[in-house]
Design a protein around this motif. Sequence first.
Motif, PDB file in Angstrom:
ATOM      1  N   TYR A   1       0.857  -1.185   0.000  1.00 51.40           N
ATOM      2  CA  TYR A   1       0.000   0.000   0.000  1.00 51.40           C
ATOM      3  C   TYR A   1       0.891   1.232   0.000  1.00 51.40           C
ATOM      4  O   TYR A   1       1.528   1.564   0.982  1.00 51.40           O
ATOM      5  N   THR A   2       0.953   1.848  -1.155  1.00 52.91           N
ATOM      6  CA  THR A   2       1.763   3.043  -1.292  1.00 52.91           C
ATOM      7  C   THR A   2       1.065   4.204  -0.599  1.00 52.91           C
ATOM      8  O   THR A   2      -0.105   4.128  -0.221  1.00 52.91           O
ATOM      9  N   ASP A   3       1.798   5.292  -0.449  1.00 50.69           N
ATOM     10  CA  ASP A   3       1.198   6.482   0.142  1.00 50.69           C
ATOM     11  C   ASP A   3       0.012   6.966  -0.698  1.00 50.69           C
ATOM     12  O   ASP A   3      -0.970   7.484  -0.158  1.00 50.69           O
TER      13      ASP A   3
ATOM     14  N   ALA B   1     -11.132   0.027   6.636  1.00 46.13           N
ATOM     15  CA  ALA B   1     -10.242  -0.128   5.475  1.00 46.13           C
ATOM     16  C   ALA B   1      -8.973   0.695   5.653  1.00 46.13           C
ATOM     17  O   ALA B   1      -7.868   0.221   5.350  1.00 46.13           O
ATOM     18  N   LEU B   2      -9.117   1.902   6.163  1.00 49.29           N
ATOM     19  CA  LEU B   2      -7.950   2.769   6.333  1.00 49.29           C
ATOM     20  C   LEU B   2      -6.988   2.203   7.365  1.00 49.29           C
ATOM     21  O   LEU B   2      -5.787   2.080   7.097  1.00 49.29           O
ATOM     22  N   ILE B   3      -7.481   1.840   8.542  1.00 49.91           N
ATOM     23  CA  ILE B   3      -6.533   1.350   9.560  1.00 49.91           C
ATOM     24  C   ILE B   3      -5.969  -0.013   9.179  1.00 49.91           C
ATOM     25  O   ILE B   3      -4.815  -0.323   9.497  1.00 49.91           O
ATOM     26  N   ARG B   4      -6.763  -0.830   8.463  1.00 51.76           N
ATOM     27  CA  ARG B   4      -6.242  -2.121   8.008  1.00 51.76           C
ATOM     28  C   ARG B   4      -5.072  -1.911   7.047  1.00 51.76           C
ATOM     29  O   ARG B   4      -4.024  -2.557   7.157  1.00 51.76           O
ATOM     30  N   ASN B   5      -5.233  -0.981   6.112  1.00 51.68           N
ATOM     31  CA  ASN B   5      -4.182  -0.752   5.133  1.00 51.68           C
ATOM     32  C   ASN B   5      -2.965  -0.077   5.753  1.00 51.68           C
ATOM     33  O   ASN B   5      -1.827  -0.337   5.350  1.00 51.68           O
ATOM     34  N   LEU B   6      -3.181   0.793   6.734  1.00 51.13           N
ATOM     35  CA  LEU B   6      -2.055   1.356   7.485  1.00 51.13           C
ATOM     36  C   LEU B   6      -1.317   0.252   8.234  1.00 51.13           C
ATOM     37  O   LEU B   6      -0.082   0.213   8.267  1.00 51.13           O
ATOM     38  N   TYR B   7      -2.081  -0.637   8.847  1.00 53.30           N
ATOM     39  CA  TYR B   7      -1.498  -1.755   9.590  1.00 53.30           C
ATOM     40  C   TYR B   7      -0.702  -2.657   8.654  1.00 53.30           C
ATOM     41  O   TYR B   7       0.440  -3.033   8.938  1.00 53.30           O
TER      42      TYR B   7
ATOM     43  N   ASP C   1      -5.931   7.677  -0.903  1.00 52.15           N
ATOM     44  CA  ASP C   1      -7.291   7.379  -1.373  1.00 52.15           C
ATOM     45  C   ASP C   1      -8.169   6.934  -0.207  1.00 52.15           C
ATOM     46  O   ASP C   1      -9.337   7.338  -0.103  1.00 52.15           O
ATOM     47  N   ASP C   2      -7.616   6.089   0.673  1.00 56.64           N
ATOM     48  CA  ASP C   2      -8.370   5.632   1.841  1.00 56.64           C
ATOM     49  C   ASP C   2      -8.709   6.798   2.767  1.00 56.64           C
ATOM     50  O   ASP C   2      -9.816   6.879   3.307  1.00 56.64           O
ATOM     51  N   ILE C   3      -7.746   7.689   2.954  1.00 55.76           N
ATOM     52  CA  ILE C   3      -7.972   8.856   3.821  1.00 55.76           C
ATOM     53  C   ILE C   3      -9.054   9.747   3.233  1.00 55.76           C
ATOM     54  O   ILE C   3      -9.945  10.229   3.939  1.00 55.76           O
ATOM     55  N   ASN C   4      -8.987   9.949   1.919  1.00 50.76           N
ATOM     56  CA  ASN C   4     -10.001  10.785   1.267  1.00 50.76           C
ATOM     57  C   ASN C   4     -11.396  10.159   1.367  1.00 50.76           C
ATOM     58  O   ASN C   4     -12.401  10.878   1.435  1.00 50.76           O
ATOM     59  N   ALA C   5     -11.441   8.822   1.386  1.00 48.67           N
ATOM     60  CA  ALA C   5     -12.740   8.157   1.542  1.00 48.67           C
ATOM     61  C   ALA C   5     -13.337   8.468   2.914  1.00 48.67           C
ATOM     62  O   ALA C   5     -14.536   8.732   3.042  1.00 48.67           O
TER      63      ALA C   5
END
Length: 714
Positions: free
Chosen positions: A35-37, A137-143, A42-46
């Motif tokens: 997961y690139t920045d 989705a956001l915290i999963r992808n950050l994790y 995109d997740d943050i914008n969601a």
Amino acid sequence: MFGVSSDMRREARELVARARMCEQTAPSMLECPTYTDANLLDDINAVLGEQATEALARIDVEALAGGGVRLGELKQEGFITVADVFRASPKLLAEVTGVGDVSAETLLKRARAAHDEAMLGCAVHLDAENRPPEHTALIRNLYWQDQLRPLVDPIEEVRAHLQRVSVEADEASRISGVWKTLFSGREQREHAMAAVTSLRTDLPALSQRLDQLSASVLAIISTPADAIWNDFAQHAADYYARISALAPVAERKRVGNTPEALAQLVDAFPLDTSLLRATLRPYQVFGTQFALLQERTLLADEMGLGKTVEAIAALAHRAAQGETHFLVVCPLSVLVNWEREIPRHSALNAMEVYGDDRDLEFHRWCREGGVGVTTYETVQRLFWEDAPNIDYLIVDEAHYVKNPDTKRAKAVARIMERSSNVLFLTGTPLENRVGEMTALLGMLDSDLARTLMNERLMRNPVAYRREISSRYLRRTREDVLTELPEKIEKTDWCVMSDVDREDYLASLKAGRFTDLRRVGWHHGNLAASSKAGRLRELVEEAKSDGRKILVYTFFLHTLSLVEELLGEDCAGVISGSVPARERQQMIDDFARGDRSVLACQVTSGGQGLNIQAASVVIFCEPQLKPSAEEQAISRAYRMGQVRTVMVHRLLMANTVDERIDEVLRSKTVVFDEYADRSEVAEQAREIVDLRQVREMVASELAKYGVQRDADATL
């Protein structure tokens, strides 16, 4: 045949087949979601988009009026808010009587513009209670990004290994059959036989590494959502720091009172983070750049904003530039914190210059460099005559040297002559004590001090703050933590005084675990208690910020000592002997009154009470049930709380506090992942049993070389 035996041909066929199997299966085995920045943005914008839509749902559709667009019919069809229009399709809007295609496009354009504007005003606030899909989705992808990062290089190495095996398999295939051998030249056969030899070792090694990496990747991407949310709960500050770094929200006062021209210079300062392990939030980046650019500064951010991390970032920058000798001067009560935080947040090592070995350690620091960590008292006793210059000097809790006539202030002033780069840290605002502020700034800049001595200037707060803005930076949580309210947890490691140590050893000999848990409090000598001193400091700091404090302890004796220590600051004591009605009256008086502290027994004040007036929670010792702490914290950290909640745990270094804290953390993770949050499960979460108690006591006896009394009982 041509020097190639049938056994060699058979082995070549087998190895080539195994290599082809690896080529077919490796892509799926090495599948590593990266997961690139850009993906994370995109997740943050969601998440921001969802929050912006919620904001539009509170705005009447009339806000879209103008230009002849008729809204009456829209409302009749159920389009009540701007969000209703934003979610609609052009076709659906155009079907409303009296709207039409042109008006539908106009309305949608306005709604989308309103949504874009709302997004700019939103800050990511992750809802750990309801856990919306976008947030999960956001915290999963950050994790995943964080956990998979260490596997990126090993995976690339295995890919290179696989490519090498593929080339070897191509070579070996030339002798995998009779006809292939027959039509291969001598040199080709020799290369093929060499490839077979290589494949004998390369293939098993490749298969093993593929299996290991596949298992590691699978373990990460299979982590349950609940476990990831639990990780977020434990490391929320780190998650928010990464989010803020990716999508920095326009923090209201990121630069404090820094003039615009200077702020632009600060922002342009090239900060080297190559030796830094922490992710800095934008305001922390600015604070670090400010300190480095201005060279001699006072950083007075409100407690809980990470001044320590900013200071460590400054040290890491200087170290990356090739400088070697750094010094931190601090009160004894935070010495252990610095020793632990420096290696945690950077590639630098901390060197304790304190205690019986202080002279040896000081000479080692002079000789080898590094980050020396010492106390105000110790720095007065060190021989500085032949010492090297200090590349960067940090003075923590700088209000300790506000009186220039004290020995500690004079000692700090002397070593400041050895460094052109000095950072004072204090969480205590000094604007209302102008003389003390002037004295501190005078140590940093004598010319500024002379300017500040102007009586007219000292009577004009606005002019005074403007004058000191080149040396002084302060931000509050409300200024920069845009996802408020937040809970910030901090362990305050204390160092035993001589009296603390003597009492602790006596309790060890007697084998009294309960007394060991009360280290720093059991002897009752408040003047000689390291924990009492730190508690007093935390209360003073919180008071100066206009905050109210809850102090929790399990022990009634400690509760009485806290009341004695805090005196007029204590609004009352809640224990099991106080009736429920009186407790509520005490809380009401605490909320409305001027006294800053409410002292509570964990088993009484930690349950069934709403105390949102408090935003600082302090535990005098580690609790044996995580649920007891959680309930106590939730008295302040609950609906209606408008300020960031700071949680402090007073722990004594090199005592059973360390072991209890370690077990508590490990057991909390286990229970959170596998136990239901039922009342029964919570009640079962006592972290130590008698066996563990015995092990802890035995470990402490061995560490200190103490023999337990023959008649001692636990």
